[in-house]
Enzyme design. Sequence first.
Site, short mmCIF file in Angstrom:
data_model
loop_
_atom_site.label_atom_id
_atom_site.label_comp_id
_atom_site.label_asym_id
_atom_site.label_seq_id
_atom_site.Cartn_x
_atom_site.Cartn_y
_atom_site.Cartn_z
N SER A 88 5.18 50.45 21.86
CA SER A 88 6.63 50.67 21.96
C SER A 88 7.26 49.40 22.50
O SER A 88 7.02 49.02 23.65
CB SER A 88 6.95 51.85 22.90
OG SER A 88 8.34 51.96 23.09
N GLY A 89 8.06 48.74 21.67
CA GLY A 89 8.71 47.51 22.11
C GLY A 89 9.54 47.72 23.36
O GLY A 89 9.41 46.98 24.33
N SER A 90 10.37 48.74 23.34
CA SER A 90 11.25 49.00 24.48
C SER A 90 10.56 49.74 25.61
O SER A 90 10.98 49.65 26.76
CB SER A 90 12.46 49.82 24.02
OG SER A 90 12.06 51.14 23.67
N GLY A 91 9.52 50.51 25.28
CA GLY A 91 8.87 51.35 26.28
C GLY A 91 9.72 52.53 26.69
O GLY A 91 9.44 53.21 27.66
N GLU A 92 10.79 52.77 25.93
CA GLU A 92 11.76 53.81 26.29
C GLU A 92 11.99 54.86 25.20
O GLU A 92 12.75 55.78 25.41
CB GLU A 92 13.11 53.16 26.64
CG GLU A 92 13.08 52.21 27.82
CD GLU A 92 12.84 52.91 29.16
OE1 GLU A 92 12.98 54.15 29.24
OE2 GLU A 92 12.50 52.21 30.13
N THR A 93 11.35 54.73 24.06
CA THR A 93 11.56 55.68 22.97
C THR A 93 11.21 57.08 23.45
O THR A 93 10.06 57.35 23.83
CB THR A 93 10.70 55.29 21.74
OG1 THR A 93 11.00 53.93 21.40
CG2 THR A 93 10.97 56.21 20.56
N GLU A 154 7.48 44.15 15.37
CA GLU A 154 6.58 44.84 14.44
C GLU A 154 5.61 43.85 13.78
O GLU A 154 4.42 44.14 13.63
CB GLU A 154 7.40 45.59 13.40
CG GLU A 154 8.24 46.70 14.02
CD GLU A 154 9.71 46.68 13.61
OE1 GLU A 154 10.05 46.08 12.58
OE2 GLU A 154 10.52 47.26 14.35
#
Length: 187
Positions: A88-93, A154
């Site tokens: 998860s790029g944001s770590g918030e999905t 990605e």
Amino acid sequence: MAKDINSHISTILGEIGSVLKSVDQKQVDQLISLILDTDKIIVCGAGRVGMAIRGFGMRLGHLGLKTWTYGDSTVPAIADGDLLLVASGSGETQTIYDLVEIGKKNGTCIGLITSNPGSRMGKLADQIVVLKTPSKAKQVGGFTSVQPMTTLNEQCLGVFFDALVLMLMEKMKETHYTMWARHSNLE
């Protein structure tokens, strides 16, 4: 004047290289230890990030590791001794965060590949590998990709996972040929 395709490719490869050269080898070594020391692995991610980690999960299976991708109907229950490997790029999905919480409640080790180690997922993760790419939640050192949205993340994930497979092959004494023997023959 519009750029030609080779100019765009050169720019993209330059961006990928600048991100991946900063990957922390110690974090990678710790992730490899988790992967090799676990009973079963569930990989998950959303959107295009999910596609990248799904391909990695397939390669883990080709290496002979018990691996499933979240969303498949054959995903087993997770428990202590298992690894939930999340990208998860944001770590918030939110949807992926909810899975991380479930994994944590079941005693599962959480591995996270992210650009945002201070995220909600980062706070629950047992092991983090940081890919310093801009995400929807966080810019990195003023760096902005010319590519749309989170494309750079990605792409970096795909190359990172392929490099990780090469490292795992060396440690497991696997070859191109031994892995082909585990490839689906239902094609």
